[in-house]
Write a protein that holds these residues in place. Structure first.
Motif, PDB file in Angstrom:
ATOM      1  N   SER A   1      50.453  45.411  32.941  1.00  0.00           N
ATOM      2  CA  SER A   1      50.341  45.963  31.592  1.00  0.00           C
ATOM      3  C   SER A   1      51.307  45.287  30.623  1.00  0.00           C
ATOM      4  CB  SER A   1      50.592  47.474  31.604  1.00  0.00           C
ATOM      5  OG  SER A   1      51.953  47.769  31.884  1.00  0.00           O
ATOM      6  N   LEU A   2      52.295  44.568  31.167  1.00  0.00           N
ATOM      7  CA  LEU A   2      53.289  43.896  30.327  1.00  0.00           C
ATOM      8  C   LEU A   2      52.929  42.443  30.032  1.00  0.00           C
ATOM      9  CD1 LEU A   2      56.524  45.266  32.061  1.00  0.00           C
ATOM     10  CD2 LEU A   2      55.318  46.205  30.074  1.00  0.00           C
ATOM     11  N   LEU A   3      51.832  41.958  30.590  1.00  0.00           N
ATOM     12  CA  LEU A   3      51.461  40.555  30.374  1.00  0.00           C
ATOM     13  C   LEU A   3      51.114  40.294  28.912  1.00  0.00           C
ATOM     14  CD1 LEU A   3      49.186  39.784  33.475  1.00  0.00           C
ATOM     15  CD2 LEU A   3      51.495  38.913  33.035  1.00  0.00           C
ATOM     16  N   THR A   4      51.563  39.164  28.418  1.00  0.00           N
ATOM     17  CA  THR A   4      51.234  38.760  27.044  1.00  0.00           C
ATOM     18  C   THR A   4      50.273  37.576  27.012  1.00  0.00           C
ATOM     19  OG1 THR A   4      53.195  37.329  26.989  1.00  0.00           O
ATOM     20  CG2 THR A   4      53.449  39.593  26.168  1.00  0.00           C
ATOM     21  N   ARG A   5      49.913  37.074  28.193  1.00  0.00           N
ATOM     22  CA  ARG A   5      48.958  35.960  28.265  1.00  0.00           C
ATOM     23  C   ARG A   5      48.235  36.031  29.604  1.00  0.00           C
ATOM     24  NH1 ARG A   5      51.153  32.156  31.676  1.00  0.00           N
ATOM     25  NH2 ARG A   5      53.404  32.347  32.073  1.00  0.00           N
ATOM     26  N   ASN A   6      47.159  35.274  29.720  1.00  0.00           N
ATOM     27  CA  ASN A   6      46.456  35.184  30.992  1.00  0.00           C
ATOM     28  C   ASN A   6      47.337  34.506  32.031  1.00  0.00           C
ATOM     29  OD1 ASN A   6      44.244  36.329  29.766  1.00  0.00           O
ATOM     30  ND2 ASN A   6      43.192  34.391  29.437  1.00  0.00           N
ATOM     31  N   LEU A   7      47.092  34.817  33.294  1.00  0.00           N
ATOM     32  CA  LEU A   7      47.899  34.264  34.376  1.00  0.00           C
ATOM     33  C   LEU A   7      46.953  33.703  35.429  1.00  0.00           C
ATOM     34  CD1 LEU A   7      50.805  33.957  35.479  1.00  0.00           C
ATOM     35  CD2 LEU A   7      50.535  36.195  36.565  1.00  0.00           C
ATOM     36  N   THR A   8      47.047  32.411  35.711  1.00  0.00           N
ATOM     37  CA  THR A   8      46.116  31.772  36.643  1.00  0.00           C
ATOM     38  C   THR A   8      46.835  30.983  37.726  1.00  0.00           C
ATOM     39  OG1 THR A   8      45.976  29.821  35.217  1.00  0.00           O
ATOM     40  CG2 THR A   8      44.337  31.552  34.867  1.00  0.00           C
ATOM     41  N   THR A   9      48.089  31.273  37.933  1.00  0.00           N
ATOM     42  CA  THR A   9      48.883  30.441  38.848  1.00  0.00           C
ATOM     43  C   THR A   9      49.319  31.154  40.118  1.00  0.00           C
ATOM     44  OG1 THR A   9      50.888  31.067  37.630  1.00  0.00           O
ATOM     45  CG2 THR A   9      49.780  29.040  36.953  1.00  0.00           C
TER      46      THR A   9
ATOM     47  N   ALA B   1      49.085  50.210  29.475  1.00  0.00           N
ATOM     48  CA  ALA B   1      50.093  51.095  30.074  1.00  0.00           C
ATOM     49  C   ALA B   1      49.494  52.414  30.552  1.00  0.00           C
ATOM     50  CB  ALA B   1      51.213  51.360  29.078  1.00  0.00           C
ATOM     51  N   ASP B   2      48.347  52.818  29.968  1.00  0.00           N
ATOM     52  CA  ASP B   2      47.713  54.053  30.423  1.00  0.00           C
ATOM     53  C   ASP B   2      47.044  53.875  31.782  1.00  0.00           C
ATOM     54  OD1 ASP B   2      45.388  52.619  29.868  1.00  0.00           O
ATOM     55  OD2 ASP B   2      44.807  53.845  28.155  1.00  0.00           O
ATOM     56  N   GLY B   3      46.962  52.631  32.253  1.00  0.00           N
ATOM     57  CA  GLY B   3      46.376  52.361  33.556  1.00  0.00           C
ATOM     58  C   GLY B   3      44.883  52.518  33.609  1.00  0.00           C
ATOM     59  N   ILE B   4      44.238  52.616  32.460  1.00  0.00           N
ATOM     60  CA  ILE B   4      42.798  52.872  32.419  1.00  0.00           C
ATOM     61  C   ILE B   4      42.056  51.770  31.675  1.00  0.00           C
ATOM     62  CG2 ILE B   4      41.008  54.471  31.620  1.00  0.00           C
ATOM     63  CD1 ILE B   4      43.126  56.704  31.897  1.00  0.00           C
ATOM     64  N   ARG B   5      42.488  51.485  30.460  1.00  0.00           N
ATOM     65  CA  ARG B   5      41.762  50.528  29.619  1.00  0.00           C
ATOM     66  C   ARG B   5      42.292  49.114  29.821  1.00  0.00           C
ATOM     67  NH1 ARG B   5      43.004  53.489  24.097  1.00  0.00           N
ATOM     68  NH2 ARG B   5      44.973  53.641  25.256  1.00  0.00           N
ATOM     69  N   PRO B   6      41.399  48.122  29.946  1.00  0.00           N
ATOM     70  CA  PRO B   6      41.856  46.729  30.061  1.00  0.00           C
ATOM     71  C   PRO B   6      42.616  46.292  28.820  1.00  0.00           C
ATOM     72  CG  PRO B   6      39.561  46.929  30.745  1.00  0.00           C
ATOM     73  CD  PRO B   6      39.942  48.241  30.107  1.00  0.00           C
ATOM     74  N   SER B   7      43.611  45.449  29.029  1.00  0.00           N
ATOM     75  CA  SER B   7      44.427  44.959  27.917  1.00  0.00           C
ATOM     76  C   SER B   7      43.842  43.709  27.276  1.00  0.00           C
ATOM     77  CB  SER B   7      45.841  44.632  28.423  1.00  0.00           C
ATOM     78  OG  SER B   7      45.806  43.513  29.312  1.00  0.00           O
ATOM     79  N   GLY B   8      42.885  43.093  27.961  1.00  0.00           N
ATOM     80  CA  GLY B   8      42.344  41.818  27.494  1.00  0.00           C
ATOM     81  C   GLY B   8      42.936  40.625  28.228  1.00  0.00           C
ATOM     82  N   ARG B   9      44.026  40.827  28.962  1.00  0.00           N
ATOM     83  CA  ARG B   9      44.630  39.752  29.746  1.00  0.00           C
ATOM     84  C   ARG B   9      43.940  39.676  31.107  1.00  0.00           C
ATOM     85  NH1 ARG B   9      46.575  37.579  25.347  1.00  0.00           N
ATOM     86  NH2 ARG B   9      48.047  38.954  24.262  1.00  0.00           N
ATOM     87  N   ARG B  10      43.855  38.477  31.639  1.00  0.00           N
ATOM     88  CA  ARG B  10      43.195  38.259  32.914  1.00  0.00           C
ATOM     89  C   ARG B  10      44.150  37.553  33.878  1.00  0.00           C
ATOM     90  NH1 ARG B  10      37.833  39.392  31.988  1.00  0.00           N
ATOM     91  NH2 ARG B  10      37.313  38.712  34.101  1.00  0.00           N
ATOM     92  N   VAL B  11      43.962  37.825  35.151  1.00  0.00           N
ATOM     93  CA  VAL B  11      44.779  37.215  36.196  1.00  0.00           C
ATOM     94  C   VAL B  11      43.832  36.668  37.261  1.00  0.00           C
ATOM     95  CG1 VAL B  11      46.513  37.607  37.992  1.00  0.00           C
ATOM     96  CG2 VAL B  11      46.709  38.778  35.783  1.00  0.00           C
ATOM     97  N   GLN B  12      44.085  35.449  37.695  1.00  0.00           N
ATOM     98  CA  GLN B  12      43.305  34.857  38.781  1.00  0.00           C
ATOM     99  C   GLN B  12      44.222  34.609  39.971  1.00  0.00           C
ATOM    100  OE1 GLN B  12      41.796  30.572  39.164  1.00  0.00           O
ATOM    101  NE2 GLN B  12      39.947  31.652  38.435  1.00  0.00           N
ATOM    102  N   LEU B  13      43.782  35.039  41.136  1.00  0.00           N
ATOM    103  CA  LEU B  13      44.552  34.889  42.366  1.00  0.00           C
ATOM    104  C   LEU B  13      43.780  34.014  43.339  1.00  0.00           C
ATOM    105  CD1 LEU B  13      45.534  38.640  42.832  1.00  0.00           C
ATOM    106  CD2 LEU B  13      46.955  36.852  41.865  1.00  0.00           C
ATOM    107  N   ARG B  14      44.478  33.072  43.964  1.00  0.00           N
ATOM    108  CA  ARG B  14      43.866  32.189  44.958  1.00  0.00           C
ATOM    109  C   ARG B  14      44.572  32.373  46.303  1.00  0.00           C
ATOM    110  NH1 ARG B  14      40.339  28.538  43.027  1.00  0.00           N
ATOM    111  NH2 ARG B  14      40.201  28.343  40.752  1.00  0.00           N
ATOM    112  N   ALA B  15      43.807  32.237  47.389  1.00  0.00           N
ATOM    113  CA  ALA B  15      44.384  32.445  48.718  1.00  0.00           C
ATOM    114  C   ALA B  15      43.489  31.818  49.779  1.00  0.00           C
ATOM    115  CB  ALA B  15      44.551  33.941  48.991  1.00  0.00           C
ATOM    116  N   ARG B  16      44.060  31.676  50.972  1.00  0.00           N
ATOM    117  CA  ARG B  16      43.259  31.243  52.122  1.00  0.00           C
ATOM    118  C   ARG B  16      42.333  32.353  52.587  1.00  0.00           C
ATOM    119  NH1 ARG B  16      47.567  30.002  56.481  1.00  0.00           N
ATOM    120  NH2 ARG B  16      45.691  29.700  57.773  1.00  0.00           N
TER     121      ARG B  16
END
Length: 536
Positions: A19-27, A245-260
């Motif tokens: 909820s604190l992200l200010t940009r997308n995270l793809t790393t 922060a309400d844990g319900i509505r998307p903030s508009g930021r996106r996160v991509q996770l990669r793994a084996r």
């Protein structure tokens, strides 16, 4: 009192509050990404991190700790439960209590710990070809997790609420037992459902998640797993939505996770929903089907003396007498337990309205409540429900209540009323809108036999969700194999109660712990190329 969560964060645990992200995270990259931090996700995280694998945990809810648990319903339900403890089936006929926080339902459950019954394993072997799973084969895994999580006999005398079940059953010659609990140094407060304020409950929040974080795992909270991306038979990434922060509505930021490897452990509603959103292969259309709830019917009683059902261990007495009256695939059996009562939970579950409701609330301190957990999924006509996606992409559970369930519900309501009167109740009523309440067992027996049983009129609730990604011996009748490995995607596992091909007839947390310990150890061996590590 020491707060191990806050101490760990201060000591350098890797925690990302999305909820604190200010940009997308793809790393973010790891060996294994785990979706969900409940019984399945927590055990998996600890075992894989102990094996030296890099782990990232994804949790839709917040990270809270004992310092936040104030024993207040108004705080706990919105913070710690799915849909503020008001999640319902699509027709609104069944209320479902599920955790939505780090630790999942283990953070808010009532600590009741049962092994999977032998007859359930036997049925799974016959019906789904799960020959590798039996009471004998699983006993060591259960024993290890029982030791690790302090699952032991509860030696404190039962509170008055549970004594009603014990005393009434004894009068009628009905066998009861004592419930084992996963607690250590318990203060016997009775507020387990609002998060343990004394760190006595050995939930994933207090045990496996801190252990994984101490070994370098990363925890992402307020992050919704949206979609698995795959090419051919391998998943390449998990796309996530950061929540406000309400844990319900998307903030508009996106996160991509990669793994084996990717482990889905979002619970028996969340896991099939994620796989459905992702469009994973499902040629037999099994995803989300045969989802089971243990439909629960309730009998309320007023006792001559104070019960104070909010105080003391929530559940310490049970009876399996009515689980064994017929073959497992015959008329539905049911397990009897007592339920703790707190004002909001009592008021919102209680039947009646207006002055009748007020009168019952005035008697709150004298109220006892018994629960009957119906064992769904074995009778040919008890096929459970179906998880599907709503127009917003979020899960919806269809759960028809047919005559097979209502027939068992009537037997359960009769059994509970007789027990309550045998224990000395002065008034008993099923939680049913047409029940006037009864002052004697003969009156109750006649009245309950004539009650119309149908949705909304007879109250049905549940806190146990199972199935939807069922195990089987092949892709023709299951989503995953006995190890939780997906039949069509080679780097996907499911480690939660959604893999159960039926309900259990017992509270499911210990079954999830044991099966996940086994399957996570097998997964670690596959990823490392060596025998399974010992559970720490």
């Amino acid at each position: 009192m020491n707060d191990p969560i806050r101490s760990g964060l201060a000591g350098g645990w890797r925690h990302l509050d999305a909820s604190l992200l200010t940009r997308n995270l793809t790393t973010l990259e790891a060996d294994v990404v785990i979706v969900g931090t409940g019984a399945g996700g927590g055990v998996t995280a600890e075992l894989l991190s102990a094996a030296g694998l890099r782990v990232v945990l994804v949790e839709e809810g917040p990270l809270r700790s004992s310092a936040d648990f104030k024993m207040r319903e108004a705080d706990a339900y919105p913070e710690l439960y799915q849909e503020s403890a008001a999640r319902k089936t699509s027709d609104k006929a069944i209320n479902i209590l599920q955790g939505r926080c780090v630790g999942g339902s283990t953070t808010v459950n009532w600590t009741s710990s049962f092994r999977t019954p032998p007859e359930v394993f036997d049925y799974w072997q016959r019906r789904f070809g799960l020959r590798q799973l039996s009471s004998t084969a699983m006993s060591s895994w259960f024993a290890v997790m029982e030791s690790k999580l302090s699952v032991r006999a509860w030696e404190t005398p039962p509170n008055p609420n549970n004594r009603v079940l014990a005393a009434g059953s004894e009068q009628l010659g009905i066998a009861t037992g004592s419930i084992r609990r996963n607690v250590k140094g318990c203060w016997n407060l009775g507020y387990c459902g609002m998060g343990c304020p004394t760190n006595a409950k050995q939930s994933m929040l207090l045990t496996t998640i801190p252990a994984a974080l101490a070994r370098g795992a990363t925890l992402c909270t307020r992050l919704r797993a949206e979609r698995l991306r795959f090419v051919g038979n391998r998943i390449s990434a998990l796309e996530c939505l950061a929540l406000q922060a309400d844990g319900i509505r998307p903030s508009g930021r996106r996160v991509q996770l990669r793994a084996r490897h990717f482990v889905v452990a979002a619970g028996a509603i969340g896991s099939p929903a994620l796989l459905l959103r992702s469009g994973v292969p499902d040629p037999q259309r099994l995803l989300g089907s045969r989802t089971f709830l243990h439909p629960v019917v309730i009998s309320a009683a007023l006792m001559p003396d104070r019960v104070d059902a909010y105080a003391g261990a929530p559940q310490s007495i049970y009876s399996d007498h009515f689980l064994h009256q017929a073959p497992i695939d015959g008329p539905l059996g049911f397990k009897l337990e007592a339920a703790p009562l707190h004002p909001v939970l009592y008021a919102t579950t209680l039947h009646g309205f207006g002055e009748a409701h007020v009168r019952l609330m005035r008697e709150f301190t004298h109220a006892n409540v018994l629960l009957a957990l119906l064992r769904d999924g074995f009778h040919p006509e008890s096929r459970g429900g179906q998880v599907r996606l709503g127009s917003d992409g979020l899960p919806v559970l269809d759960y028809p209540l047919g005559e097979t369930i209502w027939e068992a519900a009537r037997r359960a309501l009769l059994a509970m009323a007789e027990i309550q009167f045998a224990a000395g109740a002065r008034w008993v009523s099923p939680v049913h809108e047409a029940a006037p309440g009864y002052t004697s067992w003969p009156e109750a027996r006649k009245g309950i036999a004539e009650l119309p049983l149908k949705p909304f009129v007879c109250r049905v609730v549940s806190a146990h969700v199972m199935g939807g990604c069922a195990m089987a011996d092949g892709a023709q009748r299951g989503v995953v194999d006995h190890r939780g490995r997906h039949f069509w995607l080679e780097n996907l596992s499911v480690h939660d109660g959604s893999v159960f091909p039926t309900s259990l007839g017992v509270n499911p947390q210990l079954s999830i712990y044991g099966l996940t310990a086994r399957n996570a150890s097998l997964l670690a061996a596959d990823l490392l190329g060596r025998p399974p590590p010992l559970i720490p």
